[in-house]
Enzyme design. Structure first.
Site, short mmCIF file in Angstrom:
data_model
loop_
_atom_site.label_atom_id
_atom_site.label_comp_id
_atom_site.label_asym_id
_atom_site.label_seq_id
_atom_site.Cartn_x
_atom_site.Cartn_y
_atom_site.Cartn_z
N LYS A 1 -5.45 -6.53 -2.01
CA LYS A 1 -5.22 -5.59 -3.11
C LYS A 1 -4.55 -4.34 -2.55
O LYS A 1 -5.18 -3.54 -1.86
CB LYS A 1 -6.53 -5.19 -3.78
N GLY B 1 -9.62 3.19 3.62
CA GLY B 1 -9.50 4.20 2.57
C GLY B 1 -10.46 5.34 2.82
O GLY B 1 -10.84 5.60 3.96
N SER B 2 -10.88 5.98 1.74
CA SER B 2 -11.71 7.17 1.89
C SER B 2 -13.15 6.78 2.26
O SER B 2 -13.62 5.69 1.92
CB SER B 2 -11.71 7.95 0.58
N THR B 3 -13.80 7.70 2.92
CA THR B 3 -15.20 7.46 3.29
C THR B 3 -16.06 7.27 2.05
O THR B 3 -16.93 6.40 2.02
CB THR B 3 -15.71 8.64 4.15
N GLY C 1 -15.52 3.87 0.72
CA GLY C 1 -16.04 2.95 1.74
C GLY C 1 -17.56 2.82 1.68
O GLY C 1 -18.11 1.73 1.85
N GLU D 1 -12.35 1.17 7.69
CA GLU D 1 -11.47 2.13 8.38
C GLU D 1 -11.34 3.32 7.43
O GLU D 1 -10.68 3.21 6.40
CB GLU D 1 -10.10 1.52 8.66
N CYS E 1 -4.68 8.95 8.59
CA CYS E 1 -6.10 9.03 8.96
C CYS E 1 -6.26 9.57 10.38
O CYS E 1 -7.28 10.15 10.72
CB CYS E 1 -6.73 7.65 8.85
N GLU F 1 -11.18 16.70 5.49
CA GLU F 1 -9.92 15.98 5.66
C GLU F 1 -8.96 16.44 4.56
O GLU F 1 -9.27 16.32 3.38
CB GLU F 1 -10.14 14.47 5.54
P1 TAP Z 1 -9.28 5.38 -1.56
O1 TAP Z 1 -9.19 6.17 -2.81
O2 TAP Z 1 -10.60 5.17 -0.96
O3 TAP Z 1 -8.59 3.99 -1.92
C1 TAP Z 1 -8.41 2.98 -0.96
C2 TAP Z 1 -8.31 1.64 -1.65
O4 TAP Z 1 -9.58 1.34 -2.26
C3 TAP Z 1 -7.28 1.59 -2.77
O5 TAP Z 1 -6.67 0.32 -2.77
C4 TAP Z 1 -8.15 1.78 -4.01
O6 TAP Z 1 -7.57 1.29 -5.17
C5 TAP Z 1 -9.38 0.99 -3.62
N1 TAP Z 1 -10.58 1.31 -4.38
C6 TAP Z 1 -10.88 2.46 -5.03
N2 TAP Z 1 -12.09 2.35 -5.63
C7 TAP Z 1 -12.56 1.11 -5.36
C8 TAP Z 1 -13.75 0.41 -5.70
N3 TAP Z 1 -14.70 0.95 -6.42
N4 TAP Z 1 -13.90 -0.85 -5.24
C9 TAP Z 1 -12.97 -1.43 -4.48
N5 TAP Z 1 -11.81 -0.81 -4.14
C10 TAP Z 1 -11.61 0.45 -4.56
O7 TAP Z 1 -8.37 5.97 -0.42
P2 TAP Z 1 -6.88 6.45 -0.49
O8 TAP Z 1 -6.87 7.76 -1.21
O9 TAP Z 1 -6.01 5.35 -0.99
O10 TAP Z 1 -6.52 6.65 1.05
C11 TAP Z 1 -6.78 7.82 1.71
C12 TAP Z 1 -7.99 7.71 2.60
O11 TAP Z 1 -7.91 6.57 3.43
C13 TAP Z 1 -8.15 8.87 3.56
O12 TAP Z 1 -9.49 9.28 3.62
C14 TAP Z 1 -7.73 8.29 4.89
O13 TAP Z 1 -8.23 8.93 6.03
C15 TAP Z 1 -8.20 6.90 4.78
N6 TAP Z 1 -7.47 6.04 5.69
C16 TAP Z 1 -8.09 5.56 6.79
C17 TAP Z 1 -7.38 4.76 7.69
C18 TAP Z 1 -8.08 4.22 8.90
S1 TAP Z 1 -7.31 3.03 9.67
N7 TAP Z 1 -9.23 4.67 9.31
C19 TAP Z 1 -6.05 4.47 7.46
C20 TAP Z 1 -5.45 4.96 6.33
C21 TAP Z 1 -6.18 5.74 5.44
P3 TAP Z 1 -6.69 2.26 -6.12
O14 TAP Z 1 -5.47 2.54 -5.40
O15 TAP Z 1 -6.46 1.49 -7.33
O16 TAP Z 1 -7.51 3.50 -6.34
#
Ligand code: TAP
Length: 453
Positions: free
Chosen positions: A154, A207-209, A212, A229, A263, A356
């Protein structure tokens, strides 16, 4: 049917409408993946490796197309997007060698023979964020497929285009139907079904903590395997004896790669107090020199943020009375632009220092001595990345061992190599991706005793 309109963050113009899968469609994809698992796991290891290698070659033949899609749909500078597409190729090629190396053990026992075999864990659900749509997809996809798992991915709602194209390239390369499926949709719908559906045996979430933690709770209900992650608030520690010129020149890359939506962003620069002024003098031109602008233009180093809402969130860390030391440039007009911004001095409890930001904002804070540097670097719930600058090898190793984080660089800003393990301490995650052992994380060990008497 609902659709999501992908917006070009540099122009605010629509790129493409993408159909969003419903929960029922997600379930259907998962069930197809479960069915495909039986034949995929039975493909001879050499043949599975060959198919993955063909997949890598197919990606290689479409690097320019994938990069252009990422530039339009996510605003990544085309040079960076080209590198990211190349990483998908390289990660696939690296793990294409893995199926033939998935060996078990023979363990001496009396009255027979004990052997272990590594079985694919089953259907893997891959939930990908918007910041690096291609590399992060590949980090889960390639080792999972190599292990004999089938994958339902996804992509993030805002950035599905390159993942969808990579899904097509998999089929064009000859991967059987339903072995690798990309299902665009909302996290709360498609992502949630991946977590809840019992046929999915492992979730790889980046994604976000906050999300997660919800996913971990959901996986607990089924004792579902999980890799997380998550976020970061990493330190870039500069000691007085370091090559200050190099530390300052590369500090922008360590934090402003992908406009800080990284990240691994080392968003807290900690500088030994005795060289703070000199470091700031060297940092200022490095920040001013960042080429911010049209991501489709060759040579652009930093593009826009992903959305207007995200830009507002980033801007909230820099209120009118924020201690802005200096700033880079950003274009006027349409696009979700935000200039590279350096804050100093910042209070230890300022949100810009503790949270962050996920944007092009960095703080600079002085420290005195090694112990204080380590304590300050560790004064965060996160632990993903970090850099250390010093000419003293002993100190470099002591500090690296003292900082609670999964990935560190010494005298370099570089943080991720696909052939070395990657992952976080503390709230930054659980488990490791990449490196030679990543395929094992997609297997279960089966232990078999064969009686000889
Ligand atoms: P999130 O809002 O957590 O979204 C990540 C993914 O999870 C998206 O595909 C999102 O879908 C999905 N998601 C949201 N709610 C969900 C639920 N209830 N059940 C299952 N999946 C769900 O993060 P983001 O804003 O996209 O990314 C930014 C964050 O990711 C930052 O905190 C960053 O540090 C972290 N990150 C970490 C790493 C590593 S490798 N540690 C790498 C990259 C990013 P939608 O898009 O539809 O909301």
């Amino acid at each position: 049917m609902t659709t999501y309109t992908v917006i070009n963050p540099a122009t605010e113009q629509p790129v493409r409408d993408v159909a969003q899968a419903s929960a029922a469609e997600a379930d259907a994809a998962i069930e197809r993946a479960a069915k495909a698992l039986e034949s995929w796991r039975a493909v001879a290891p050499g043949d599975r490796g060959r198919l993955l290698h063909r997949f890598a070659e197919q990606v290689d033949a479409h690097i320019t197309e994938l990069a252009a899609l990422e530039t339009a749909g996510s605003g990544h500078p085309v040079g960076a997007a080209t590198w990211e597409a190349g990483q998908v190729r390289d990660v696939l090629a690296y793990y294409s060698a893995a199926p033939e190396r998935l060996t078990g053990r023979q363990i001496p026992v009396s009255g027979g023979l004990n052997v272990t075999v590594k079985e694919p864990v089953g259907v893997v659900g891959l939930i990908v964020p918007w910041n690096f749509p291609m590399p992060i997809l590949s980090w889960g996809m390639a080792p999972a497929l190599a292990a004999g798992c089938t994958v339902v991915a996804k992509p993030a709602e805002m950035t599905p285009l390159t993942a969808m194209r990579i899904g097509e390239l998999a089929l064009e390369a000859g991967l059987p139907e339903d072995v690798f499926q990309v299902v665009p949709g909302k996290g709360s719908v498609v992502g949630q079904r991946l977590v809840d559906h019992p046929a999915v045996r492992k979730i790889v979430f980046t994604g976000s903590t906050e999300v997660g933690q919800q996913i971990m709770a959901g996986c607990a209900r089924q004792v579902k395997r999980l890799t997380l992650e998550l976020g970061g608030k990493s330190a870039n520690i500069v000691f007085a004896d370091s090559d200050l010129q190099k530390a300052a020149a590369t500090a922008p890359s360590a934090v402003f790669d992908n406009a800080g939506q990284d990240c691994c962003a080392r968003s807290r620069i900690l500088v030994e107090a005795s060289v703070l002024d000199r470091f700031m003098e060297l940092l200022e031109p490095a920040i001013a020199g960042i080429r911010v602008g049209d991501p489709a233009a060759e040579g652009t180093e930093m593009g826009p943020l992903i959305s207007a809402a995200h830009r507002d969130r980033v801007a909230s860390y820099v209120p009118d009375d924020a201690p802005v030391a200096f700033r880079g440039s950003a274009p006027d007009g349409p696009g979700y632009w935000y200039p590279p911004t350096v804050l100093a001095p910042v209070a230890a409890d300022a949100p810009a220092y503790t949270e962050e930001i996920f944007g092009p904002v960095v703080t600079v804070t002085p420290f005195t001595g090694e112990a204080e540097a380590i304590a300050m670097a560790n004064d965060t719930p996160y632990g993903l990345s970090g850099s250390i600058w010093t000419q003293n090898v002993g100190r470099a190793i002591r500090v690296a061992r003292g900082v609670e984080t999964g990935n560190l660089s010494v005298n370099s800003h570089s943080s991720v190599r696909y052939w070395t393990p990657f992952g976080g301490f503390k709230l930054s995650g659980l488990g490791r991706e990449l490196g030679p052992d990543a395929v094992d994380a997609f297997t279960e060990i089966k232990n078999i005793f064969i009686a000889t008497e």
